[in-house]
Write an enzyme that holds these catalytic residues in place. Sequence first.
Site, PDB file in Angstrom:
ATOM      1  N   TRP A 170       0.817  -1.225   0.000  1.00  0.00           N
ATOM      2  CA  TRP A 170       0.000   0.000   0.000  1.00  0.00           C
ATOM      3  C   TRP A 170       0.849   1.273   0.000  1.00  0.00           C
ATOM      4  O   TRP A 170       0.329   2.348  -0.228  1.00  0.00           O
ATOM      5  CB  TRP A 170      -0.931   0.025   1.227  1.00  0.00           C
ATOM      6  CG  TRP A 170      -0.227  -0.265   2.531  1.00  0.00           C
ATOM      7  CD1 TRP A 170      -0.207  -1.457   3.191  1.00  0.00           C
ATOM      8  CD2 TRP A 170       0.572   0.642   3.310  1.00  0.00           C
ATOM      9  NE1 TRP A 170       0.563  -1.367   4.325  1.00  0.00           N
ATOM     10  CE2 TRP A 170       1.049  -0.090   4.431  1.00  0.00           C
ATOM     11  CE3 TRP A 170       0.936   1.984   3.183  1.00  0.00           C
ATOM     12  CZ2 TRP A 170       1.864   0.483   5.407  1.00  0.00           C
ATOM     13  CZ3 TRP A 170       1.755   2.554   4.157  1.00  0.00           C
ATOM     14  CH2 TRP A 170       2.207   1.803   5.248  1.00  0.00           C
ATOM     15  N   LYS A 194      -2.128  -8.660  -7.453  1.00  0.00           N
ATOM     16  CA  LYS A 194      -2.999  -8.523  -6.282  1.00  0.00           C
ATOM     17  C   LYS A 194      -2.495  -7.310  -5.506  1.00  0.00           C
ATOM     18  O   LYS A 194      -1.488  -7.373  -4.805  1.00  0.00           O
ATOM     19  CB  LYS A 194      -2.949  -9.779  -5.406  1.00  0.00           C
ATOM     20  CG  LYS A 194      -3.970  -9.732  -4.292  1.00  0.00           C
ATOM     21  CD  LYS A 194      -3.299  -9.963  -2.939  1.00  0.00           C
ATOM     22  CE  LYS A 194      -4.203  -9.607  -1.776  1.00  0.00           C
ATOM     23  NZ  LYS A 194      -4.186  -8.186  -1.423  1.00  0.00           N
ATOM     24  N   PRO A 195      -3.200  -6.167  -5.663  1.00  0.00           N
ATOM     25  CA  PRO A 195      -2.761  -4.976  -4.928  1.00  0.00           C
ATOM     26  C   PRO A 195      -3.156  -5.083  -3.459  1.00  0.00           C
ATOM     27  O   PRO A 195      -4.018  -5.883  -3.102  1.00  0.00           O
ATOM     28  CB  PRO A 195      -3.531  -3.841  -5.612  1.00  0.00           C
ATOM     29  CG  PRO A 195      -4.758  -4.485  -6.178  1.00  0.00           C
ATOM     30  CD  PRO A 195      -4.404  -5.923  -6.474  1.00  0.00           C
ATOM     31  N   GLY A 247       7.024  -6.183   0.179  1.00  0.00           N
ATOM     32  CA  GLY A 247       6.348  -6.104   1.465  1.00  0.00           C
ATOM     33  C   GLY A 247       7.290  -6.522   2.577  1.00  0.00           C
ATOM     34  O   GLY A 247       8.516  -6.476   2.408  1.00  0.00           O
ATOM     35  N   SER A 248       6.728  -6.955   3.681  1.00  0.00           N
ATOM     36  CA  SER A 248       7.569  -7.230   4.850  1.00  0.00           C
ATOM     37  C   SER A 248       8.353  -8.540   4.684  1.00  0.00           C
ATOM     38  O   SER A 248       7.924  -9.443   3.957  1.00  0.00           O
ATOM     39  CB  SER A 248       6.705  -7.319   6.101  1.00  0.00           C
ATOM     40  OG  SER A 248       5.952  -8.505   6.069  1.00  0.00           O
ATOM     41  N   GLU A 269      11.221  -8.115  -2.631  1.00  0.00           N
ATOM     42  CA  GLU A 269      11.717  -6.811  -2.167  1.00  0.00           C
ATOM     43  C   GLU A 269      11.114  -6.623  -0.786  1.00  0.00           C
ATOM     44  O   GLU A 269       9.937  -6.313  -0.649  1.00  0.00           O
ATOM     45  CB  GLU A 269      11.284  -5.727  -3.173  1.00  0.00           C
ATOM     46  CG  GLU A 269      12.125  -4.482  -3.081  1.00  0.00           C
ATOM     47  CD  GLU A 269      11.492  -3.450  -2.184  1.00  0.00           C
ATOM     48  OE1 GLU A 269      11.765  -3.496  -0.961  1.00  0.00           O
ATOM     49  OE2 GLU A 269      10.747  -2.605  -2.708  1.00  0.00           O
ATOM     50  N   LEU A 270      11.931  -6.880   0.237  1.00  0.00           N
ATOM     51  CA  LEU A 270      11.392  -7.006   1.598  1.00  0.00           C
ATOM     52  C   LEU A 270      11.791  -5.817   2.477  1.00  0.00           C
ATOM     53  O   LEU A 270      12.124  -4.756   1.976  1.00  0.00           O
ATOM     54  CB  LEU A 270      11.850  -8.358   2.175  1.00  0.00           C
ATOM     55  CG  LEU A 270      11.523  -9.570   1.275  1.00  0.00           C
ATOM     56  CD1 LEU A 270      12.072 -10.861   1.852  1.00  0.00           C
ATOM     57  CD2 LEU A 270      10.018  -9.691   1.019  1.00  0.00           C
ATOM     58  N   CYS A 303      10.309   1.452   2.445  1.00  0.00           N
ATOM     59  CA  CYS A 303      11.302   0.426   2.839  1.00  0.00           C
ATOM     60  C   CYS A 303      12.713   0.987   2.878  1.00  0.00           C
ATOM     61  O   CYS A 303      13.576   0.436   3.556  1.00  0.00           O
ATOM     62  CB  CYS A 303      11.288  -0.741   1.854  1.00  0.00           C
ATOM     63  SG  CYS A 303       9.695  -1.486   1.702  1.00  0.00           S
ATOM     64  N   GLU A 400      12.020  -2.060  11.587  1.00  0.00           N
ATOM     65  CA  GLU A 400      11.720  -1.094  10.534  1.00  0.00           C
ATOM     66  C   GLU A 400      10.647  -0.169  11.124  1.00  0.00           C
ATOM     67  O   GLU A 400       9.521  -0.608  11.395  1.00  0.00           O
ATOM     68  CB  GLU A 400      11.203  -1.869   9.320  1.00  0.00           C
ATOM     69  CG  GLU A 400      11.072  -1.024   8.092  1.00  0.00           C
ATOM     70  CD  GLU A 400      10.689  -1.857   6.873  1.00  0.00           C
ATOM     71  OE1 GLU A 400      10.113  -2.944   7.020  1.00  0.00           O
ATOM     72  OE2 GLU A 400      10.965  -1.381   5.755  1.00  0.00           O
TER      73      GLU A 400
HETATM   74  C1  SIN Z   1       9.664   0.841  -1.153  1.00  0.00           C
HETATM   75  O1  SIN Z   1       9.357   1.399  -0.146  1.00  0.00           O
HETATM   76  O2  SIN Z   1       9.730  -0.365  -1.192  1.00  0.00           O
HETATM   77  C2  SIN Z   1       9.941   1.545  -2.454  1.00  0.00           C
HETATM   78  C3  SIN Z   1      10.660   2.797  -2.393  1.00  0.00           C
HETATM   79  C4  SIN Z   1      11.140   3.305  -3.737  1.00  0.00           C
HETATM   80  O3  SIN Z   1      10.909   2.712  -4.791  1.00  0.00           O
HETATM   81  O4  SIN Z   1      11.794   4.335  -3.753  1.00  0.00           O
END
Ligand code: SIN
Length: 497
Positions: A170, A194-195, A247-248, A269-270, A303, A400
């Site tokens: 999100w 799947k958003p 996500g996480s 991508e965690l 992230c 995080e």
């Molecule tokens: C993310 O929070 O995973 C993406 C951040 C970004 O693409 O700059």
Amino acid sequence: MLTLKHTNLLKTQCLVGLDSEGSDTNELNDGGWVSADSGETIKVTNPFNGETIATVPILSREQVLDAVGVSKKVQPIWANKTADERSALLSKWADLIDAHKEDLARIMTAEQGKPLKESRGEMDYANSYIRWFSAEAKRIYGDTIPAKNSNERIVVLKQPVGVCAAITPWNFPAAMITRKVAPALAAGCTMIVKPASETPLTALALGELALQAGIPKGVLQIVTGKSKVLGEVLTGDERIQKLTFTGSTEVGRTLMAQCADTIKKLSMELGGNAPFIVFEDADLEAAAEGLIAAKYRNAGQTCICANRIYVHRDIKEKFVDIYVKQVAELKVGNGMEEGTDLGPLINQEAVDKAKDLLQSSMEAGATLNAGGRPHEAGDLCCEPPGITDVTQNRDIANTEIFAPITAIMTFDDEADVIQRANDTIFGLAAYFYTNDLARSWRVCEALEYGMVGQNTGAISNAAAPFGGVKQSGFGREGSKYGIEDYVVTKYWCQKIG
Ligand code: SIN
């Protein structure tokens, strides 16, 4: 015009392919908007004021299985289009996104809460991936390799992975989708997205524009519903060859385990826990600006947000003064109002987590230098707290944060700060400020992270490979490397005489 009122979004529908009986399998013409068989829906709310802005369907397991069937059926037909054709369709999609940028940004702010200026920025960022991979579609090169025997030839082909699924978060409702969908489609894969249930509207609007651009029905499908049900189909169905997830780390681990039975290709991508190091020779004004950029983007819900700030003891006081002054200028409030810098957090759980982290740090002796109170603008808004004297072994340094809390620690020497910066299971992004050339190389090489920013707090762009190491995941998004995640290598040995 594409607005919340006028799109299919309010018809509580999803964009999925329909495998209509007797359809001509050489034509990509199946599919369209469907509602849930059960009629059940999920409410989408505006995090700033809690208002329900739309509902989206809770698709059944069978409906998602049907969507997978369509994806499987149309994938070879899509792959059979020339690279030029796929590239042109992606370009057309990007043109339409540009043309509808303001409406898309408003949809995003309504469901996610981020300030309009950030939503507009995200639409440009999201679209830059489509444009990038529209060009990359034409550059998926194979190889020839000198063979061992003179009557043999070795050829290496790069072919699309096949049917792909994406589960997206999100915090970036558009960019985390386009940087998966664009390389997939460029390579000749089909994709089911799947958003996040909090932010499905931007995804559905992007899907509608993809259809308007002429991307054939069934090539990109957007499904909504219960995460558990959809997740089980997308990870367990053997017709899906790849899963990509942002996500996480915790959820990533579960999805990886679920994909094990069907041995899917994965991109993960965690989570992150980015260190932000300010050395004693740094330009402090620039470092403070960089920290604002890295810390407060999306109200700290990124992230790659700076999570642990290490400032050299000799300059700490001066740096904190400059930083606190800059933070005081930030306007917290309704993302829909021009001039807002920080919108609400996504939900009450996020606010509660931030409060707990702040409180436990204060109990452990941290000093509050700025902010820290709830903000009058809205229930999920908070004054950005800046705290110093944080200790490395506290929760705030090891989780995080995902909120606009700046946790500042001090250090005395380079080796010590590198060791502390690397002392985490995460390895997504790291930042450091110095103008010393030899130190730059030493520090960059020693940081155990997939991405490093020096003298900048803004590192994301489509030309660069985005991704982590350690428990922050694997795979790269964007850049010339990003397409690799959507192709497989086929070695062809030919005996020619
Ligand atoms: C993310 O929070 O995973 C993406 C951040 C970004 O693409 O700059």
